[in-house]
Design a protein around this motif. Structure first.
Motif, PDB file in Angstrom:
ATOM      1  N   ASP A   3      -9.742  -2.212  -9.386  1.00  0.00           N
ATOM      2  CA  ASP A   3     -10.111  -0.819  -9.153  1.00  0.00           C
ATOM      3  C   ASP A   3     -11.292  -0.766  -8.185  1.00  0.00           C
ATOM      4  O   ASP A   3     -12.387  -1.225  -8.528  1.00  0.00           O
ATOM      5  CB  ASP A   3     -10.473  -0.175 -10.486  1.00  0.00           C
ATOM      6  CG  ASP A   3     -10.855   1.281 -10.383  1.00  0.00           C
ATOM      7  OD1 ASP A   3     -10.982   1.803  -9.255  1.00  0.00           O
ATOM      8  OD2 ASP A   3     -11.042   1.906 -11.443  1.00  0.00           O
ATOM      9  N   PRO A   4     -11.116  -0.214  -6.988  1.00  0.00           N
ATOM     10  CA  PRO A   4     -12.216  -0.214  -6.015  1.00  0.00           C
ATOM     11  C   PRO A   4     -13.428   0.577  -6.488  1.00  0.00           C
ATOM     12  O   PRO A   4     -14.546   0.296  -6.065  1.00  0.00           O
ATOM     13  CB  PRO A   4     -11.595   0.396  -4.761  1.00  0.00           C
ATOM     14  CG  PRO A   4     -10.377   1.099  -5.211  1.00  0.00           C
ATOM     15  CD  PRO A   4      -9.908   0.415  -6.468  1.00  0.00           C
ATOM     16  N   SER A   5     -13.220   1.547  -7.364  1.00  0.00           N
ATOM     17  CA  SER A   5     -14.361   2.335  -7.849  1.00  0.00           C
ATOM     18  C   SER A   5     -15.264   1.525  -8.761  1.00  0.00           C
ATOM     19  O   SER A   5     -16.401   1.924  -9.024  1.00  0.00           O
ATOM     20  CB  SER A   5     -13.876   3.592  -8.568  1.00  0.00           C
ATOM     21  OG  SER A   5     -13.235   3.249  -9.785  1.00  0.00           O
ATOM     22  N   TYR A  34     -11.378   6.045  -3.080  1.00  0.00           N
ATOM     23  CA  TYR A  34     -10.870   5.017  -3.988  1.00  0.00           C
ATOM     24  C   TYR A  34      -9.350   5.154  -4.128  1.00  0.00           C
ATOM     25  O   TYR A  34      -8.627   4.161  -4.188  1.00  0.00           O
ATOM     26  CB  TYR A  34     -11.541   5.107  -5.356  1.00  0.00           C
ATOM     27  CG  TYR A  34     -13.044   4.928  -5.297  1.00  0.00           C
ATOM     28  CD1 TYR A  34     -13.641   3.958  -4.488  1.00  0.00           C
ATOM     29  CD2 TYR A  34     -13.880   5.737  -6.054  1.00  0.00           C
ATOM     30  CE1 TYR A  34     -15.013   3.805  -4.436  1.00  0.00           C
ATOM     31  CE2 TYR A  34     -15.261   5.584  -6.018  1.00  0.00           C
ATOM     32  CZ  TYR A  34     -15.824   4.621  -5.204  1.00  0.00           C
ATOM     33  OH  TYR A  34     -17.179   4.476  -5.163  1.00  0.00           O
ATOM     34  N   GLN A  35      -8.870   6.401  -4.145  1.00  0.00           N
ATOM     35  CA  GLN A  35      -7.423   6.626  -4.199  1.00  0.00           C
ATOM     36  C   GLN A  35      -6.760   6.065  -2.940  1.00  0.00           C
ATOM     37  O   GLN A  35      -5.711   5.425  -3.021  1.00  0.00           O
ATOM     38  CB  GLN A  35      -7.132   8.120  -4.338  1.00  0.00           C
ATOM     39  CG  GLN A  35      -5.654   8.450  -4.373  1.00  0.00           C
ATOM     40  CD  GLN A  35      -5.379   9.953  -4.364  1.00  0.00           C
ATOM     41  OE1 GLN A  35      -6.251  10.779  -4.140  1.00  0.00           O
ATOM     42  NE2 GLN A  35      -4.128  10.303  -4.591  1.00  0.00           N
ATOM     43  N   TRP A  37      -7.815   3.601  -0.958  1.00  0.00           N
ATOM     44  CA  TRP A  37      -7.813   2.134  -0.972  1.00  0.00           C
ATOM     45  C   TRP A  37      -6.767   1.588  -1.936  1.00  0.00           C
ATOM     46  O   TRP A  37      -6.121   0.587  -1.659  1.00  0.00           O
ATOM     47  CB  TRP A  37      -9.196   1.592  -1.320  1.00  0.00           C
ATOM     48  CG  TRP A  37     -10.173   1.728  -0.187  1.00  0.00           C
ATOM     49  CD1 TRP A  37      -9.900   1.624   1.153  1.00  0.00           C
ATOM     50  CD2 TRP A  37     -11.559   1.983  -0.293  1.00  0.00           C
ATOM     51  NE1 TRP A  37     -11.051   1.802   1.889  1.00  0.00           N
ATOM     52  CE2 TRP A  37     -12.091   2.020   1.026  1.00  0.00           C
ATOM     53  CE3 TRP A  37     -12.427   2.195  -1.354  1.00  0.00           C
ATOM     54  CZ2 TRP A  37     -13.427   2.248   1.287  1.00  0.00           C
ATOM     55  CZ3 TRP A  37     -13.767   2.417  -1.086  1.00  0.00           C
ATOM     56  CH2 TRP A  37     -14.248   2.439   0.222  1.00  0.00           C
ATOM     57  N   THR A  38      -6.586   2.257  -3.064  1.00  0.00           N
ATOM     58  CA  THR A  38      -5.570   1.832  -4.029  1.00  0.00           C
ATOM     59  C   THR A  38      -4.173   1.992  -3.425  1.00  0.00           C
ATOM     60  O   THR A  38      -3.338   1.088  -3.520  1.00  0.00           O
ATOM     61  CB  THR A  38      -5.704   2.634  -5.338  1.00  0.00           C
ATOM     62  OG1 THR A  38      -7.017   2.393  -5.881  1.00  0.00           O
ATOM     63  CG2 THR A  38      -4.648   2.244  -6.342  1.00  0.00           C
ATOM     64  N   LEU A  39      -3.923   3.145  -2.810  1.00  0.00           N
ATOM     65  CA  LEU A  39      -2.623   3.377  -2.158  1.00  0.00           C
ATOM     66  C   LEU A  39      -2.385   2.380  -1.031  1.00  0.00           C
ATOM     67  O   LEU A  39      -1.283   1.827  -0.901  1.00  0.00           O
ATOM     68  CB  LEU A  39      -2.561   4.796  -1.578  1.00  0.00           C
ATOM     69  CG  LEU A  39      -2.249   5.937  -2.511  1.00  0.00           C
ATOM     70  CD1 LEU A  39      -2.457   7.276  -1.802  1.00  0.00           C
ATOM     71  CD2 LEU A  39      -0.837   5.829  -3.048  1.00  0.00           C
ATOM     72  N   ARG A  41      -3.567  -0.660  -0.596  1.00  0.00           N
ATOM     73  CA  ARG A  41      -3.244  -1.999  -1.111  1.00  0.00           C
ATOM     74  C   ARG A  41      -1.836  -2.034  -1.704  1.00  0.00           C
ATOM     75  O   ARG A  41      -1.099  -2.991  -1.509  1.00  0.00           O
ATOM     76  CB  ARG A  41      -4.272  -2.416  -2.162  1.00  0.00           C
ATOM     77  CG  ARG A  41      -5.540  -2.956  -1.529  1.00  0.00           C
ATOM     78  CD  ARG A  41      -6.368  -3.630  -2.582  1.00  0.00           C
ATOM     79  NE  ARG A  41      -6.659  -2.686  -3.639  1.00  0.00           N
ATOM     80  CZ  ARG A  41      -7.860  -2.238  -3.936  1.00  0.00           C
ATOM     81  NH1 ARG A  41      -8.893  -2.664  -3.294  1.00  0.00           N
ATOM     82  NH2 ARG A  41      -8.029  -1.364  -4.897  1.00  0.00           N
ATOM     83  N   ARG A  42      -1.468  -0.966  -2.432  1.00  0.00           N
ATOM     84  CA  ARG A  42      -0.124  -0.922  -3.019  1.00  0.00           C
ATOM     85  C   ARG A  42       0.941  -0.937  -1.931  1.00  0.00           C
ATOM     86  O   ARG A  42       1.929  -1.679  -2.014  1.00  0.00           O
ATOM     87  CB  ARG A  42       0.034   0.323  -3.890  1.00  0.00           C
ATOM     88  CG  ARG A  42       1.431   0.434  -4.446  1.00  0.00           C
ATOM     89  CD  ARG A  42       1.652   1.705  -5.227  1.00  0.00           C
ATOM     90  NE  ARG A  42       3.079   1.916  -5.294  1.00  0.00           N
ATOM     91  CZ  ARG A  42       3.649   3.096  -5.226  1.00  0.00           C
ATOM     92  NH1 ARG A  42       2.926   4.185  -5.125  1.00  0.00           N
ATOM     93  NH2 ARG A  42       4.949   3.217  -5.271  1.00  0.00           N
ATOM     94  N   CYS A  63       4.090   8.088  -0.392  1.00  0.00           N
ATOM     95  CA  CYS A  63       2.768   7.483  -0.643  1.00  0.00           C
ATOM     96  C   CYS A  63       2.035   7.234   0.670  1.00  0.00           C
ATOM     97  O   CYS A  63       0.822   7.461   0.765  1.00  0.00           O
ATOM     98  CB  CYS A  63       2.909   6.173  -1.412  1.00  0.00           C
ATOM     99  SG  CYS A  63       3.278   6.383  -3.156  1.00  0.00           S
TER     100      CYS A  63
END
Length: 178
Positions: A3-5, A34-35, A37-39, A41-42, A63
Motif C-alpha cells: 500500500d503506497p499510503s 495513492y489510488q 499508484w495502486t492502479l 502497478r496493477r 482502469c
C-alpha cells in the motif's frame, strides 16, 4: 509493493505537511495519488499477462482510463499546497478545470512517449488502447480524447473570466500547455 499510503516516504510526507498545517488541505488529493499508484502497478502487472477475453480487457481499459484521469494528482497537490501556504483557496471548479487540463497534457505526453514507455513497461494510456483494440486503437483513442476535450470545455465554461484569464496568463508566462 504494498500500500503506497503506508510507505515510509508517505509517512514522512504526512509528518512534513502536518508540521506546516497543510495536510488537511491536500489529504484527499494524496489519497487520489495513492489510488493512482495502486492502479498503475496493477495495470503494469496485468499487462505482462497474455491478453484475456473481451470483458477482462474492457475492465483493464476502464482502469487505465481512470488512472489517466488521476495521473497528474501531483500537480493538483502542488496547486493546493501553494494556495494553502499563501493563504488562498482554490475553488472546486478551478480544480476540476485544472484536472482536465493536466489530463490532456498527460495524454499528449503518453502519445509522444509511447514507444519508450512500452519498452520500459511503464503506464501509457495509448498502450492500453493498443492492447485492447489493436489496429483500431488510434480511432478508439481519438473518440476517447474527444470526450476528454469536451469535459475540459465544460469545466472551462464555468470559470469566471478572472479565473480563466489568470490560468491563460500563467501558462503564457511559463510557456506551458493549456
Amino acid at each position: 509493493g504494498g500500500d503506497p499510503s503506508q510507505a515510509p516516504a508517505a509517512a514522512a510526507l504526512r509528518q512534513f505537511l502536518t508540521g506546516r498545517g497543510v495536510l488537511d488541505d491536500v489529504q484527499a488529493m494524496l489519497d487520489i495519488g495513492y489510488q493512482y499508484w495502486t492502479l498503475e502497478r496493477r495495470l503494469i502487472n496485468d499487462w505482462k499477462q497474455p491478453i484475456g477475453d473481451a470483458a477482462h480487457e474492457d475492465a483493464l481499459l476502464r482502469c487505465a482510463c481512470l488512472a489517466s484521469s488521476i495521473k497528474s494528482f501531483d500537480y493538483s497537490v502542488l496547486a493546493l499546497l501553494v494556495a494553502s501556504l499563501t493563504g488562498r483557496t482554490v475553488s472546486k471548479e478551478m480544480m476540476l478545470f485544472l484536472g482536465a487540463c493536466f489530463q490532456l497534457v498527460e495524454i499528449e505526453d503518453d502519445l509522444k512517449d509511447y514507444e519508450k514507455d512500452v519498452e520500459k513497461g511503464a503506464f501509457n494510456i495509448y498502450a492500453a488502447f493498443v492492447r485492447r483494440y489493436g489496429e483500431a486503437a488510434p480511432d478508439r483513442l481519438r473518440v476517447w480524447i474527444a470526450e476528454r476535450e469536451k469535459y475540459y470545455l465544460e469545466k472551462r465554461a464555468v470559470l469566471t473570466d478572472e479565473q480563466l484569464n489568470f490560468h491563460v496568463a500563467r501558462n503564457e508566462a511559463q510557456g506551458g500547455a493549456g
